[in-house]
Write a protein that holds these residues in place. Structure first.
Motif, PDB file in Angstrom:
ATOM      1  N   ALA A 224      42.262  35.845  33.299  1.00 49.16           N
ATOM      2  CA  ALA A 224      40.796  35.894  33.310  1.00 49.16           C
ATOM      3  C   ALA A 224      40.293  36.919  34.317  1.00 49.16           C
ATOM      4  O   ALA A 224      39.369  37.695  34.030  1.00 49.16           O
ATOM      5  CB  ALA A 224      40.233  34.512  33.621  1.00 49.16           C
ATOM      6  N   MET A 225      40.899  36.959  35.486  1.00 47.27           N
ATOM      7  CA  MET A 225      40.458  37.919  36.488  1.00 47.27           C
ATOM      8  C   MET A 225      40.984  39.325  36.209  1.00 47.27           C
ATOM      9  O   MET A 225      40.470  40.306  36.746  1.00 47.27           O
ATOM     10  CB  MET A 225      40.873  37.462  37.885  1.00 47.27           C
ATOM     11  N   LEU A 226      41.989  39.435  35.347  1.00 44.15           N
ATOM     12  CA  LEU A 226      42.364  40.764  34.853  1.00 44.15           C
ATOM     13  C   LEU A 226      41.237  41.350  34.012  1.00 44.15           C
ATOM     14  O   LEU A 226      40.948  42.562  34.089  1.00 44.15           O
ATOM     15  CB  LEU A 226      43.646  40.674  34.026  1.00 44.15           C
ATOM     16  N   VAL A 227      40.591  40.500  33.217  1.00 46.13           N
ATOM     17  CA  VAL A 227      39.409  40.944  32.460  1.00 46.13           C
ATOM     18  C   VAL A 227      38.312  41.371  33.444  1.00 46.13           C
ATOM     19  O   VAL A 227      37.648  42.393  33.254  1.00 46.13           O
ATOM     20  CB  VAL A 227      38.919  39.824  31.534  1.00 46.13           C
ATOM     21  N   TYR A 228      38.126  40.585  34.493  1.00 43.92           N
ATOM     22  CA  TYR A 228      37.132  40.921  35.517  1.00 43.92           C
ATOM     23  C   TYR A 228      37.468  42.266  36.163  1.00 43.92           C
ATOM     24  O   TYR A 228      36.594  43.116  36.361  1.00 43.92           O
ATOM     25  CB  TYR A 228      37.103  39.822  36.569  1.00 43.92           C
ATOM     26  N   ALA A 229      38.739  42.471  36.495  1.00 42.81           N
ATOM     27  CA  ALA A 229      39.152  43.730  37.124  1.00 42.81           C
ATOM     28  C   ALA A 229      38.939  44.914  36.189  1.00 42.81           C
ATOM     29  O   ALA A 229      38.581  46.015  36.644  1.00 42.81           O
ATOM     30  CB  ALA A 229      40.621  43.645  37.544  1.00 42.81           C
ATOM     31  N   ALA A 284      47.889  40.539  43.329  1.00 37.72           N
ATOM     32  CA  ALA A 284      48.022  41.782  42.561  1.00 37.72           C
ATOM     33  C   ALA A 284      46.757  42.078  41.769  1.00 37.72           C
ATOM     34  O   ALA A 284      46.282  43.223  41.727  1.00 37.72           O
ATOM     35  CB  ALA A 284      49.232  41.681  41.631  1.00 37.72           C
ATOM     36  N   VAL A 285      46.179  41.056  41.138  1.00 40.88           N
ATOM     37  CA  VAL A 285      44.936  41.259  40.384  1.00 40.88           C
ATOM     38  C   VAL A 285      43.793  41.613  41.339  1.00 40.88           C
ATOM     39  O   VAL A 285      42.946  42.458  41.024  1.00 40.88           O
ATOM     40  CB  VAL A 285      44.611  40.007  39.556  1.00 40.88           C
ATOM     41  N   LEU A 286      43.771  40.962  42.511  1.00 46.10           N
ATOM     42  CA  LEU A 286      42.740  41.273  43.504  1.00 46.10           C
ATOM     43  C   LEU A 286      42.841  42.731  43.950  1.00 46.10           C
ATOM     44  O   LEU A 286      41.822  43.423  44.078  1.00 46.10           O
ATOM     45  CB  LEU A 286      42.887  40.339  44.702  1.00 46.10           C
ATOM     46  N   ALA A 287      44.053  43.210  44.179  1.00 43.93           N
ATOM     47  CA  ALA A 287      44.226  44.608  44.588  1.00 43.93           C
ATOM     48  C   ALA A 287      43.728  45.564  43.504  1.00 43.93           C
ATOM     49  O   ALA A 287      43.083  46.579  43.808  1.00 43.93           O
ATOM     50  CB  ALA A 287      45.701  44.875  44.896  1.00 43.93           C
ATOM     51  N   LEU A 288      44.008  45.235  42.248  1.00 39.45           N
ATOM     52  CA  LEU A 288      43.521  46.070  41.141  1.00 39.45           C
ATOM     53  C   LEU A 288      42.000  46.061  41.084  1.00 39.45           C
ATOM     54  O   LEU A 288      41.367  47.103  40.867  1.00 39.45           O
ATOM     55  CB  LEU A 288      44.106  45.541  39.824  1.00 39.45           C
ATOM     56  N   SER A 289      41.409  44.896  41.321  1.00 39.47           N
ATOM     57  CA  SER A 289      39.954  44.796  41.299  1.00 39.47           C
ATOM     58  C   SER A 289      39.331  45.572  42.453  1.00 39.47           C
ATOM     59  O   SER A 289      38.342  46.297  42.266  1.00 39.47           O
ATOM     60  CB  SER A 289      39.541  43.318  41.370  1.00 39.47           C
ATOM     61  N   LYS A 293      36.633  48.653  42.329  1.00 36.31           N
ATOM     62  CA  LYS A 293      35.352  48.598  43.036  1.00 36.31           C
ATOM     63  C   LYS A 293      35.193  49.801  43.967  1.00 36.31           C
ATOM     64  O   LYS A 293      34.089  50.366  44.089  1.00 36.31           O
ATOM     65  CB  LYS A 293      35.257  47.298  43.836  1.00 36.31           C
ATOM     66  N   ARG A 294      36.273  50.192  44.620  1.00 34.59           N
ATOM     67  CA  ARG A 294      36.187  51.327  45.536  1.00 34.59           C
ATOM     68  C   ARG A 294      35.940  52.626  44.790  1.00 34.59           C
ATOM     69  O   ARG A 294      35.116  53.457  45.201  1.00 34.59           O
ATOM     70  CB  ARG A 294      37.475  51.431  46.359  1.00 34.59           C
ATOM     71  N   VAL A 295      36.626  52.805  43.684  1.00 32.18           N
ATOM     72  CA  VAL A 295      36.455  54.029  42.899  1.00 32.18           C
ATOM     73  C   VAL A 295      35.039  54.122  42.328  1.00 32.18           C
ATOM     74  O   VAL A 295      34.418  55.191  42.338  1.00 32.18           O
ATOM     75  CB  VAL A 295      37.507  54.089  41.767  1.00 32.18           C
ATOM     76  N   ARG A 296      34.495  53.010  41.851  1.00 25.46           N
ATOM     77  CA  ARG A 296      33.174  53.006  41.206  1.00 25.46           C
ATOM     78  C   ARG A 296      32.036  52.718  42.179  1.00 25.46           C
ATOM     79  O   ARG A 296      30.881  52.638  41.763  1.00 25.46           O
ATOM     80  CB  ARG A 296      33.137  51.961  40.080  1.00 25.46           C
ATOM     81  N   GLY A 297      32.363  52.543  43.471  1.00 31.27           N
ATOM     82  CA  GLY A 297      31.318  52.290  44.453  1.00 31.27           C
ATOM     83  C   GLY A 297      30.682  50.924  44.325  1.00 31.27           C
ATOM     84  O   GLY A 297      29.470  50.780  44.505  1.00 31.27           O
ATOM     85  N   LEU A 299      31.922  47.966  45.991  1.00 30.26           N
ATOM     86  CA  LEU A 299      32.535  47.047  46.946  1.00 30.26           C
ATOM     87  C   LEU A 299      31.586  45.933  47.363  1.00 30.26           C
ATOM     88  O   LEU A 299      32.030  44.905  47.885  1.00 30.26           O
ATOM     89  CB  LEU A 299      33.015  47.818  48.178  1.00 30.26           C
ATOM     90  N   ALA A 300      30.291  46.107  47.143  1.00 30.48           N
ATOM     91  CA  ALA A 300      29.334  45.056  47.491  1.00 30.48           C
ATOM     92  C   ALA A 300      29.554  43.795  46.669  1.00 30.48           C
ATOM     93  O   ALA A 300      29.135  42.700  47.070  1.00 30.48           O
ATOM     94  CB  ALA A 300      27.908  45.562  47.294  1.00 30.48           C
ATOM     95  N   THR A 301      30.224  43.924  45.508  1.00 27.19           N
ATOM     96  CA  THR A 301      30.477  42.748  44.660  1.00 27.19           C
ATOM     97  C   THR A 301      31.796  42.053  45.004  1.00 27.19           C
ATOM     98  O   THR A 301      32.184  41.110  44.309  1.00 27.19           O
ATOM     99  CB  THR A 301      30.499  43.149  43.179  1.00 27.19           C
ATOM    100  N   LEU A 302      32.465  42.473  46.065  1.00 22.71           N
ATOM    101  CA  LEU A 302      33.744  41.865  46.438  1.00 22.71           C
ATOM    102  C   LEU A 302      33.628  40.363  46.721  1.00 22.71           C
ATOM    103  O   LEU A 302      34.571  39.613  46.437  1.00 22.71           O
ATOM    104  CB  LEU A 302      34.328  42.595  47.641  1.00 22.71           C
ATOM    105  N   PRO A 303      32.499  39.870  47.285  1.00 26.44           N
ATOM    106  CA  PRO A 303      32.394  38.405  47.505  1.00 26.44           C
ATOM    107  C   PRO A 303      32.510  37.565  46.243  1.00 26.44           C
ATOM    108  O   PRO A 303      32.641  36.341  46.353  1.00 26.44           O
ATOM    109  CB  PRO A 303      31.011  38.250  48.159  1.00 26.44           C
ATOM    110  N   ASP A 304      32.461  38.162  45.063  1.00 29.14           N
ATOM    111  CA  ASP A 304      32.711  37.384  43.841  1.00 29.14           C
ATOM    112  C   ASP A 304      34.062  36.674  43.908  1.00 29.14           C
ATOM    113  O   ASP A 304      34.232  35.590  43.330  1.00 29.14           O
ATOM    114  CB  ASP A 304      32.684  38.300  42.617  1.00 29.14           C
TER     115      ASP A 304
END
Length: 423
Positions: A224-229, A284-289, A293-297, A299-304
């Motif tokens: 599920a979080m792979l979809v999120y990532a 691993a999924v968190l690192a991908l996410s 986020k860093r590439v697309r700017g 990172l403010a959504t990291l608290p999700d």
């Protein structure tokens, strides 16, 4: 944007000098009235009703029809639907054309099932239904249609349900076709509705896999979080949010369930997979996410990711409920802070609702056993009403400041460009 909104708001835009009357008329012309849209639906609705009428007659007499006539009806209906779709598309009627093509795709799947019944084929595999998914994915690439993009996602979910419930197997080919086919198509032609349905369809298939394999429920959140990532990596902000919506809803409902029922500790056997394997996969999924986020700017959504903290490894009872409540408050607070910075009214409303939900859960969990019931409801009602009033006031103040900041440069530019208003 709807025509009703334009008709209501555009006169004020003209009076404020934002647009001219000619531009207002051009905008109205781009959005036909609901009556015109309804008239455009009449041919499609009529064809559907005629088709249903014929289908009901055939279905009532299906067993008594000769075998050759049955096959002829299936093939004729299929060809008529596809030919009719192409005919209307060439005449510029995309709505009816795509509707008939979708009807042809549904007829194709029905033909597979009915042909299997006709020749008493034993459905020990899913190869026939898999062909249905393949054709649906191909049609979504051939035609630029939202409905034809949604159909193979829904068909894939239906086929997977049949596989797991009737055949007792999970079709990885079906999931792969939806991910690589429909997912690839959406990635290059982003659409918010397709993103939400795609994510929900994939989560449904993941849930079926968890149920069939009797795995711990929490393994659901790795795919599920792979979809999120994947949403984190998409360049379109609206499509990204739409894809990440269903996984976030699932994670929030899970955290809310822990807050409400975590103290019972009777679900520990269902929630606690092997620590190293689960935390390693989640990391691993968190690192991908985070990379996306860093590439697309973003990172403010990291608290999700606070919702995915593995609190279910803690001892049950009240400490687990309190820890989960802290997570819910932190998540709602981060959403409110992010919404205030970006002046996003929808996020402000959602953050306010989540904050109130966390407050309600905390109040019910922590004070139910300590207060008289009448006093409990009275204090709780006053608390929630006060909290709602305070948050609404803050949101209104923030939005008013944003509107003033946006309109001030426009007003200044209008004054400077008008010589009569200058001293």
């Amino acid at each position: 944007m709807s025509r009703k909104f334009l008709e209501t708001e555009s006169p004020a835009w003209v009076s404020e000098g934002l647009i001219t009357e000619a531009q207002r008329q051009l905008l109205l012309a781009r959005y036909p009235s609901e009556a015109v849209q309804a008239v455009g639906l009449l041919p499609l609705l009529g064809s559907i009703l005629v088709g249903l009428s014929a289908l009901s007659v055939v279905a009532a007499n299906w067993q008594s029809l000769p075998e050759a006539l049955r096959l002829g009806l299936l093939l004729g209906t299929l060809l008529a639907a596809y030919a009719g779709g192409e005919y209307f598309l060439r005449r510029g009627n995309r709505r009816v054309g795509h509707g008939l093509l979708g009807l042809g795709l549904v007829t194709f799947g029905a033909s597979i099932i009915l042909t299997s019944q006709l020749y008493q084929l034993v459905g020990y595999d899913v190869s026939g239904l898999l062909a249905w998914v393949v054709v649906g994915v191909l049609l979504s690439f051939l035609y630029d249609s939202q409905s034809l993009t949604l159909l193979p996602i829904l068909i894939g979910a239906a086929v997977q349900t049949y596989c797991t419930q009737a055949l007792g197997v999970f079709s990885y080919a079906t999931m792969g076709l939806v991910v690589l086919g429909s997912g690839y198509r959406w990635w290059h032609r982003p659409d918010t509705l397709v993103a939400s349905v795609l994510a929900a369809g994939l989560l449904w298939q993941v849930a079926l896999w968890v149920a069939l394999s009797h795995a711990k429920i929490t393994w659901f959140f790795i795919p599920a979080m792979l979809v999120y990532a994947a949403g984190d990596w998409h360049p379109d902000p609206a499509a990204s949010r739409a894809l990440k919506g269903p996984p976030l809803v699932a994670a929030y409902l899970f955290a809310l369930g822990l807050a409400l029922f975590g103290e019972t500790d009777q679900y520990a056997g269902l929630l606690r997979p092997p620590v190293l394997a689960y935390l390693g996969a989640l990391a691993a999924v968190l690192a991908l996410s985070v990379a996306g986020k860093r590439v697309r700017g973003r990172l403010a959504t990291l608290p999700d990711w606070l919702l995915l903290l593995p609190g279910f490894y803690l001892p049950g009872r009240l400490p687990l409920a309190i820890a989960t409540l802290v997570v819910l408050y932190a998540h709602a607070g981060s959403m409110l802070a992010r919404a205030h910075r970006s002046a996003d009214a929808e996020q402000l409303t959602l953050g306010t609702v989540l904050f109130i939900i966390a407050t309600m859960v905390a109040y019910f969990k922590l004070t139910w056993a300590f207060l008289d019931k009448s006093l409990f409801f009275l204090i709780g009602g006053v608390l929630l009403l006060s909290l709602s009033w305070y948050l609404r006031r803050r949101n209104a103040s923030r939005l008013a400041e944003t509107v003033a900041a946006v309109t001030a440069p426009t007003a200044a530019a209008t004054v400077s460009s008008n010589p009569e208003t200058q001293p």
